[in-house]
Design a protein around this motif. Structure first.
Motif, PDB file in Angstrom:
ATOM      1  N   ILE A 488       8.332  -0.167  -2.731  1.00 46.54           N
ATOM      2  CA  ILE A 488       7.174  -0.674  -1.993  1.00 46.54           C
ATOM      3  C   ILE A 488       6.856  -1.934  -2.610  1.00 46.54           C
ATOM      4  O   ILE A 488       6.562  -2.289  -3.528  1.00 46.54           O
ATOM      5  CB  ILE A 488       5.860   0.141  -2.141  1.00 46.54           C
ATOM      6  CG1 ILE A 488       6.257   1.488  -1.555  1.00 46.54           C
ATOM      7  CG2 ILE A 488       4.653  -0.545  -1.392  1.00 46.54           C
ATOM      8  CD1 ILE A 488       4.907   2.414  -1.435  1.00 46.54           C
ATOM      9  N   CYS A 489       7.001  -2.745  -1.490  1.00 50.17           N
ATOM     10  CA  CYS A 489       6.243  -4.299  -1.915  1.00 50.17           C
ATOM     11  C   CYS A 489       4.870  -4.752  -1.318  1.00 50.17           C
ATOM     12  O   CYS A 489       4.713  -4.523  -0.068  1.00 50.17           O
ATOM     13  CB  CYS A 489       7.222  -5.212  -1.234  1.00 50.17           C
ATOM     14  SG  CYS A 489       6.871  -7.106  -1.780  1.00 50.17           S
ATOM     15  N   VAL A 490       4.141  -4.797  -2.440  1.00 48.96           N
ATOM     16  CA  VAL A 490       2.668  -4.827  -1.776  1.00 48.96           C
ATOM     17  C   VAL A 490       2.214  -6.265  -2.214  1.00 48.96           C
ATOM     18  O   VAL A 490       2.127  -7.015  -3.152  1.00 48.96           O
ATOM     19  CB  VAL A 490       1.590  -3.992  -2.703  1.00 48.96           C
ATOM     20  CG1 VAL A 490       0.184  -3.999  -2.161  1.00 48.96           C
ATOM     21  CG2 VAL A 490       2.249  -2.468  -2.783  1.00 48.96           C
ATOM     22  N   THR A 540       3.998   1.986 -12.791  1.00 50.98           N
ATOM     23  CA  THR A 540       4.523   2.767 -11.551  1.00 50.98           C
ATOM     24  C   THR A 540       6.024   2.246 -11.587  1.00 50.98           C
ATOM     25  O   THR A 540       6.051   0.832 -11.418  1.00 50.98           O
ATOM     26  CB  THR A 540       3.913   2.677 -10.482  1.00 50.98           C
ATOM     27  OG1 THR A 540       2.583   2.970 -10.829  1.00 50.98           O
ATOM     28  CG2 THR A 540       4.312   3.640  -9.586  1.00 50.98           C
ATOM     29  N   GLY A 541       7.193   2.840 -11.253  1.00 54.34           N
ATOM     30  CA  GLY A 541       8.409   2.219 -10.840  1.00 54.34           C
ATOM     31  C   GLY A 541       8.520   2.106  -9.524  1.00 54.34           C
ATOM     32  O   GLY A 541       7.584   2.305  -8.558  1.00 54.34           O
ATOM     33  N   CYS A 542       9.334   1.107  -9.054  1.00 53.82           N
ATOM     34  CA  CYS A 542       9.739   0.869  -7.710  1.00 53.82           C
ATOM     35  C   CYS A 542       8.689   0.064  -6.883  1.00 53.82           C
ATOM     36  O   CYS A 542       8.300   0.323  -5.721  1.00 53.82           O
ATOM     37  CB  CYS A 542      10.156   2.014  -7.093  1.00 53.82           C
ATOM     38  SG  CYS A 542      11.232   3.201  -8.062  1.00 53.82           S
ATOM     39  N   VAL A 543       7.461  -0.374  -7.514  1.00 50.25           N
ATOM     40  CA  VAL A 543       6.198  -1.211  -6.749  1.00 50.25           C
ATOM     41  C   VAL A 543       6.602  -2.242  -7.352  1.00 50.25           C
ATOM     42  O   VAL A 543       6.635  -2.733  -8.373  1.00 50.25           O
ATOM     43  CB  VAL A 543       5.167  -0.446  -7.012  1.00 50.25           C
ATOM     44  CG1 VAL A 543       4.045  -1.194  -6.577  1.00 50.25           C
ATOM     45  CG2 VAL A 543       5.037   1.157  -6.497  1.00 50.25           C
ATOM     46  N   THR A 544       6.487  -3.503  -6.213  1.00 48.92           N
ATOM     47  CA  THR A 544       6.063  -5.016  -6.947  1.00 48.92           C
ATOM     48  C   THR A 544       4.811  -5.407  -6.260  1.00 48.92           C
ATOM     49  O   THR A 544       4.513  -5.086  -4.974  1.00 48.92           O
ATOM     50  CB  THR A 544       7.328  -5.730  -6.476  1.00 48.92           C
ATOM     51  OG1 THR A 544       7.598  -5.643  -5.125  1.00 48.92           O
ATOM     52  CG2 THR A 544       8.476  -5.495  -7.192  1.00 48.92           C
TER      53      THR A 544
END
Length: 832
Positions: A488-490, A540-544
């Motif tokens: 997920i890219c926030v 959290t992994g996999c979040v930018t």
């Protein structure tokens, strides 16, 4: 008599004004006194008149996007001898000669404190970190206009002025070459350029330019003393430098000691604040006694105050009173001194025009040359040059000091005031017309969650008004199941209202190092929000996470959000609902303007939108240290919005900690469409559209059921209902077991299932079901996400546009057609 008014304070040999020391307050009209003969009532009337006039002009010039400085200067000119002051009765009654001293004194007190605030807000470390490009642009933008000012001084200078040519050159040069930093910040925000690379360069250059202008102003004042002996001027410059050194090495450590004495989080004692405010006046007195202007002392005193909670306290205590009430007095005084009728003869007006054109051209040419050296596009260089022409407070101070020191006569002063107003006034219209930021409107397909591939990056734009919105949004993102396969890219966008304050502008400088105290409340909030999301990203992994700030008026805030969504190619925008939950469980409006932002966003968004009704989303039980279990419910009635809601919930259901319940509502009886009795082509078109939507619903539901057949964490049920009451009862029966409802907005979908639910809806923008779940009387503490799917008319779209989808050209026309055809048929043919 009136024309001498402005110089009466200095020219006592020409005009003698008698003051009666006991005529301060009046005995009252019943005693036969005229209140305007007494100084206090007269001053109150003058102040009121000035503030009302400038405020009215602000409103009048708002559609033309003019900064407030313009309104304040024009207000002063209108009240002065140029317009209303031509009427001798008005001038002698409202602005008599004897009142000028009180008025000027108060205006200078206001100016003193305003420049102290400017100093407090100015972050000198930004100049240290400013790149060579901004520094070169600032120098380039100052040199040419200064030279032009010098050349014009020979035309305007009169031999009988008793003032040496060098000082006159310095005054005119500084007045033409300065850039007003606070005014520029306001213009950039108005033009939505503040977050762009161009905006950042302009801000940094203006900051450097402002500092140079102060140094030059100090020199100009030192040399401007009528005593021609150079030794006196040298003493003035040396003692001015000594004052600056004293402030840096004695005053600053003393103030740092005060800050250390105050425990973190506690407010500063009144004694400290009072001490600092007195220090402003003492600094003003010292620099005035030295021979530089008193505002120089106040500005330097403001600069040495460290950024942080103390600066914030001082700004909050002073800003509104000083900039709202006292500062307009200074501009009014400048206007009262401006007598446009003193510019006589066509040749003088031609010179004025020439000064405007050449000073503008000089600034643009100087900036353009430097920008070309740095290989910036020509259009950007010209825009930057125009922006650097912004004039404001510093220039008015230079001109007023020049007038008081008799460097400038009435004519030169009037010319320079007109030049300042025109140069600042033309910036916004010209920049708007010539500079269109290069927008990359690349068509991207994944504008919805339904269209996004399950193994690609999921991009979301999250809008935040206050830190209160943050915990629920973070929990929602965590529940959205970021994985290596689909990270997920926030983009976190902090929405800040653009106010008249310069302080709100300075948070834009993202060059601020972390760990430094915030400059104001808005910046402190931004820091809290950014820290929370960055903390979430680390754990959290996999979040930018990419934090951003949008500063604009609420009326056009949706444009910033839409542009960013388009730029970053996001699939979903999440924005908080305009109401928040109170302690007793009810819902109350946070700010009515938030609702307008949400409505505008729904109408114009380039992708799907989710409005989050925040009632907390903490989860019921913790599985592990970082995993929370959520019970999510989707209410499915049919239509593109409901399919999008299901698509998002489907993604969430893959999270091991989430349980999903999908309840599909089906109308119990099928009504034979009455519309088909008439062979109306339009009716058939809509019928086909309804069938098409129903078919898409069936296909998507069947696909969903096949995929989740073996998943025990997902429950799918169908509910038959005849009307809105039965639907409501079914929803109420399931509300206690869940902590998040995801529903479609259901725009353009008519169904007997929601009959009667919209009759008393408070917030139609949430749709019938969303409004029901968000209402205060719904006995639930469940958060709700109301989703609207983006339905375009491009190749990436399956369906036909809903009435609320953003239309362009023919697409908009098609939408209006759809509305007109759908409404009569909806009465007979409810969707199932």
């Amino acid at each position: 008599m009136e024309q001498q008014m402005a110089t009466a304070a200095n020219k006592t040999d020409e005009t003698i004004v008698c003051y009666s020391p006991n005529m301060i307050t009046t005995n009252g009209v019943w005693q036969g006194d005229n209140p305007l003969d007494y100084s206090l009532p007269l001053f109150i009337l003058q102040l009121t008149l000035v503030v009302v006039t400038t405020r009215l002009l602000v409103l009048v010039l708002k559609p033309f996007r003019q900064p407030r400085v313009i309104s304040e200067i024009i207000g002063g000119v209108l009240l002065g001898p140029s317009v209303l002051g031509r009427n001798t009765a008005f001038a002698n009654t409202i602005f008599p000669l004897r009142s000028v001293m009180v008025l000027e004194t108060m205006a200078n007190v206001g100016l003193l404190y305003f420049l102290f605030l400017v100093g407090v807000e100015m972050d000198i470390s930004v100049i240290r970190r400013t790149g060579k490009k901004a520094l070169a642009i600032a120098v380039g933008g100052m040199t040419l206009p200064f030279v032009i000012g010098g050349c014009f001084s020979f035309i305007l200078h009169k031999k009988n002025q008793g003032m040496n040519q060098g000082t006159f050159v310095l005054f005119l040069g500084v007045a033409l070459s300065v850039t007003a930093f606070p005014v520029l910040a306001r213009i950039l925000a108005e033009l939505k350029l503040i977050n762009t690379e161009l905006g950042r360069i302009a801000m940094s250059s203006a900051l450097v330019n402002d500092m140079c202008a102060w140094v030059l102003l100090a020199f100009a004042i030192a040399l401007g003393e009528n005593d021609t002996s150079t030794l006196a001027s040298l003493w003035v410059i040396l003692s001015g430098a000594a004052f600056v050194i004293f402030c840096v090495f004695v005053v600053r450590p003393a103030i740092c000691w005060m800050i250390r004495r105050t425990p973190e989080g506690e407010s500063f004692s009144e004694f400290y604040v009072c001490l600092i405010l007195t220090g402003v006046m003492i600094s003003g007195f010292i620099t005035d006694a030295i021979g530089t202007h008193s505002v120089f002392g106040a500005f330097v005193f403001g600069l040495v105050i460290p950024n942080g909670p103390l600066g914030l306290t001082l700004i909050e205590k002073l800003e509104d009173f000083v900039s709202g009430l006292l500062l307009p007095l200074f501009f009014a005084i400048s206007g009262l001194k401006t007598n446009i009728s003193s510019i006589q003869g066509t040749s003088t007006w031609m010179i004025t025009l020439l000064v405007i054109v050449l000073a503008c051209a000089g600034k643009i040419a100087g900036t353009l040359l430097v920008s070309l050296v740095y290989q910036m596009p020509i259009r950007e260089g010209v825009t930057l040059g125009l922006l650097m022409n912004t004039k404001g407070l510093v220039e008015m101070i230079v001109l007023n000091v020049g007038k008081d020191q008799k460097v400038l006569d009435d004519e030169s002063f009037a010319i320079m005031v007109i030049v300042a107003v025109v140069m600042t006034g033309i910036i916004t219209p010209i920049v708007t017309s010539i500079y269109k930021p290069a927008r990359r409107f690349l068509p991207y397909k994944r504008r919805t969650i339904q269209k996004s591939k399950p193994d690609s990056e999921f991009r979301a734009l999250v809008c935040v008004h206050t830190p209160r919105n943050v915990p629920t949004i973070i929990n929602l993102l965590e529940a959205s199941h970021p994985t290596k396969r689909s990270p997920i890219c926030v983009y976190v966008l902090h929405l800040v209202e653009l106010t008249g304050r310069a302080s709100a502008m300075l948070i834009v400088h993202n060059t601020r190092k972390s760990g430094r105290p915030a400059l104001n409340r808005t910046q402190a909030q931004s820091d809290h929000i950014i820290n929370a999301f960055e903390n979430y990203e680390q754990h959290t992994g996999c979040v930018t996470v990419q934090p951003l700030t949008a500063i604009s008026p609420y009326s056009s805030m949706h444009e910033d959000i839409c542009n960013l969504a388009e730029d970053k190619r996001v699939a979903l925008i999440i924005i908080p609902f305009h109401k928040h939950q109170t302690v007793d469980g009810g819902m109350e409006a946070t700010n009515p303007a938030f609702r307008m932002v949400n409505q505008n966003l729904l109408a114009n968004a380039p992708c799907s939108v989710g409005i989050l009704v925040d009632r907390g989303l903490n989860g019921s039980t913790r599985l592990a240290a970082n995993q929370v279990t959520h019970n999510i419910a989707v209410l499915f009635f049919g239509g593109p919005d409901d399919r999008e809601a299901l698509a998002y919930a489907w993604r969430m259901s893959e999270h091991p900690g989430n349980n999903l319940t999908v309840m599909r509502f089906i109308a119990a009886e099928e009504v034979e469409p009455a519309a088909r009795q008439s062979p109306d082509q339009n009716g058939l078109t809509v019928e086909t559209e309804n069938d098409n939507q129903r078919q898409l619903d069936e296909e998507y539901i069947n696909e969903f059921r096949m995929k989740i057949a073996n998943d025990e964490s997902v429950v799918y049920t169908e509910k038959l209902a005849n009307n809105g009451e039965e639907t409501l009862a079914a929803i109420r029966s399931m509300d206690h077991a869940h902590d998040l409802f995801i529903v479609g907005r259901g725009q353009g979908v008519t169904s007997p299932l929601t009959d009667g639910l919209t009759d008393w809806s408070e917030c139609p923008e949430l749709g019938a079901i969303g409004d029901l779940l968000a209402s205060s009387d719904f006995a639930s503490t469940v958060s709700v996400l109301v989703v609207q799917q983006y339905v375009g008319m491009g190749p990436q779209s399956d369906g036909v546009a809903t009435p609320d989808s953003p239309g362009h050209g023919e697409e908009q026309f098609a939408n209006t057609e759809l509305i007109s055809h759908r409404s009569p048929q909806a009465m007979f043919n409810p969707q199932h």
